[in-house]
Enzyme design. Structure first.
Site, mmCIF file in Angstrom:
data_model
loop_
_atom_site.group_PDB
_atom_site.id
_atom_site.type_symbol
_atom_site.label_atom_id
_atom_site.label_comp_id
_atom_site.label_asym_id
_atom_site.label_seq_id
_atom_site.Cartn_x
_atom_site.Cartn_y
_atom_site.Cartn_z
ATOM 1 N N TYR A 203 -12.169 11.324 2.780
ATOM 2 C CA TYR A 203 -12.804 10.328 1.923
ATOM 3 C C TYR A 203 -13.184 9.043 2.662
ATOM 4 C CZ TYR A 203 -12.200 13.543 -1.847
ATOM 5 O OH TYR A 203 -12.311 14.666 -2.645
ATOM 6 N N GLU B 113 -12.977 2.529 -5.333
ATOM 7 C CA GLU B 113 -13.666 3.803 -5.520
ATOM 8 C C GLU B 113 -13.069 4.636 -6.650
ATOM 9 O OE1 GLU B 113 -14.816 4.481 -0.778
ATOM 10 O OE2 GLU B 113 -13.590 5.971 -1.839
ATOM 11 N N HIS C 51 0.823 -1.215 0.000
ATOM 12 C CA HIS C 51 0.000 0.000 0.000
ATOM 13 C C HIS C 51 0.861 1.271 0.000
ATOM 14 C CE1 HIS C 51 -3.928 -2.081 1.562
ATOM 15 N NE2 HIS C 51 -3.361 -2.728 0.551
ATOM 16 N N TYR D 223 -10.822 -9.001 3.915
ATOM 17 C CA TYR D 223 -10.460 -10.171 3.134
ATOM 18 C C TYR D 223 -10.915 -11.468 3.792
ATOM 19 C CZ TYR D 223 -7.577 -6.903 0.530
ATOM 20 O OH TYR D 223 -7.146 -5.829 -0.227
#
Length: 470
Positions: free
Chosen positions: A354, A344, A248, A365
């Site tokens: 957001y 998104e 990430h 998951y």
């Protein structure tokens, strides 16, 4: 759907028929009360949206009779209760119908066959795939130079200069990267005034050793290329704090029309720590001047630096791997990975939250909910979201007359389902979508070139293709 990918004489050949999202199986007539039954009895364990819940491995089967048996009898050893005392047989059957209906939203991505030529048909367009470069691991970033040659980053750690004859030359002296997990050498873009100043910007996974352990961050560097060497290198950003995780990183870069540098930083897999706080750089979109300095009108400038990092432009992001300028409006658009569902598309606005992980349309998951809500006051709603997750990476608006049927459309690469998603946008709303380049490969990048052509990069094997209209 047909796909086959081979390399013949250095040219990758592929052919694809298309499927529109609107071609998904039509919805069954499940009444509204069944949705309420799911919300009341199932959502606390399986998530707010049944659409996300169905995107899972079904250990006890997913046919209607198997679903009825699972709901009726449960699996006590796995924590699944029996519902036959609380729900009527008719209600259970309706729940099974609802789940069966939603499973179709996953099945629409099952592309069985492989392409056999390099001609691809779409709604209103036919394109031919030309090979630009092969022999890569993951062509993460792409930029086209004014002379029409290309810069391509390979996540493994090499920046390549690629000429018009598919010859690639490794650029020496680029920063060392941590090519582990999702890290490595990531995006590359040119300064808007590159022809005059020669600046090239890259994102990458920085690393260092702390307490005997390797820790990583998202770094932004700029430099110039002279005689196939990276020179005048300037580190202009590193995400703080460094973490022990290797995923990430975010790492997409885009310039807006005013010359501001936008880039994404993922939440480093630590959603409970970083995205909702402004005292760190992770899970954010940042904005800098081209030299790395802070714009005076950034939303948190003037506030306590200990509580607000001044480079932050928006927050509450998960892992944004798509970032691009909408040439029609001047807005910066973003795509970010959800977990299981909840990818998104967002329009990035100054100072906005957001929502991740407070609100989400996805589940974890392991199949358990991350949050029980998808909306909250003070948090932005996406332009659209994806259930199931398509794993979006790479993002571009088509701004060329070479693609009359696609002009103004948003193109998104899907890592999970190996295709390009064409999104028709009007007045900042999604009107329709279409699957194109189906089964081409894990689509890591989508980019417009200065020559007006659309380019895509796929992984394993790593290649870059030009989409030439026929």
């Amino acid at each position: 759907m047909h796909k086959r990918l081979s390399i013949l004489g250095g040219i990758a050949v592929a052919s694809i028929s298309i499927m529109s999202l609107t071609n998904a199986p039509k919805k069954a007539l499940v009444d509204e009360s069944t949705e309420k039954t799911y919300t009341q009895y199932c959502s606390s364990c399986h998530g707010e949206k049944v659409d996300a819940f169905v995107d899972r491995t079904w250990k006890h089967g997913k046919s209607k009779p198997e679903l009825i048996a699972s709901i009726t009898n449960g699996y006590a050893d796995l924590g699944m209760p029996s519902w036959k005392a609380a729900l009527s047989a008719k209600d259970i059957e309706k729940l099974a119908d609802l789940i069966t209906e939603k499973l179709a939203s996953v099945d629409q991505y099952k592309f069985a066959n492989k392409p056999s030529s390099n001609v691809f048909k779409s709604e209103g367009m036919t394109v031919v795939l030309d090979t630009i470069v092969t022999g890569l691991e993951s062509p993460w970033g792409f930029a086209q130079l004014p002379n029409k040659d290309y810069l391509v980053t390979d996540r493994a750690g090499t920046l390549y200069l690629v000429d018009q004859k598919q010859h690639k030359t490794a650029i020496k002296g680029t920063p060392a990267v941590m090519a582990k997990g999702q890290g490595g050498l990531l995006d590359v873009v040119l300064h808007p005034n590159y022809a005059a100043n020669g600046w090239v910007y890259m994102s990458y996974s920085k690393f260092k050793t702390e307490g005997g352990q390797t820790v990583t961050a998202t770094g932004i560097v700029r430099g110039k290329i002279k005689n196939n060497e990276w020179v005048e290198s300037q580190d202009i950003f590193e995400s703080l704090p460094y973490t022990k995780t290797f995923h990430h990183f975010g790492s997409r870069i885009a310039f807006d029309k005013q010359g501001y540098l936008f880039f994404s930083v993922g939440e480093r897999g630590m959603e409970k720590v970083f995205p909702q706080e402004t005292d760190n750089d992770n899970g954010k979109i940042h904005r800098l001047n081209d030299d790395g300095s802070i714009p005076k009108d950034n939303p948190f400038v003037g506030k306590d630096k200990a509580k607000f990092h001044h480079s932050i432009y928006s927050y509450g992001q998960r892992n944004p791997q798509g970032l691009t300028l909408n040439p029609s409006t001047g807005d910066i658009w973003e795509t970010e990975h959800g977990p299981r569902g909840g990818d998104e598309i967002n329009i990035i606005q100054a100072g906005k939250n957001y929502g991740w992980p407070t609100i989400s349309y996805g589940i974890n998951y392991d199949g358990k909910p991350i949050t029980s809500i998808s909306k909250k006051e003070g948090m932005e709603q996406p332009i659209t979201y994806y259930l199931p997750s398509i794993a979006p990476s790479g993002l571009a608006f088509v701004n060329s007359d070479k693609y009359p049927a696609w002009k103004g459309n948003l193109m998104i690469g899907s890592l999970r389902f190996n295709y390009m998603n064409r999104v028709v946008v009007k007045n900042n709303k999604v009107v329709s979508q279409e699957k194109v380049l189906v089964n081409l490969g894990r689509m890591r990048n989508v980019k417009m070139g200065v020559d007006g052509y659309l380019y895509v990069g796929v992984e394993n094997p790593g290649m870059v293709f030009r989409l030439r209209p026929q």
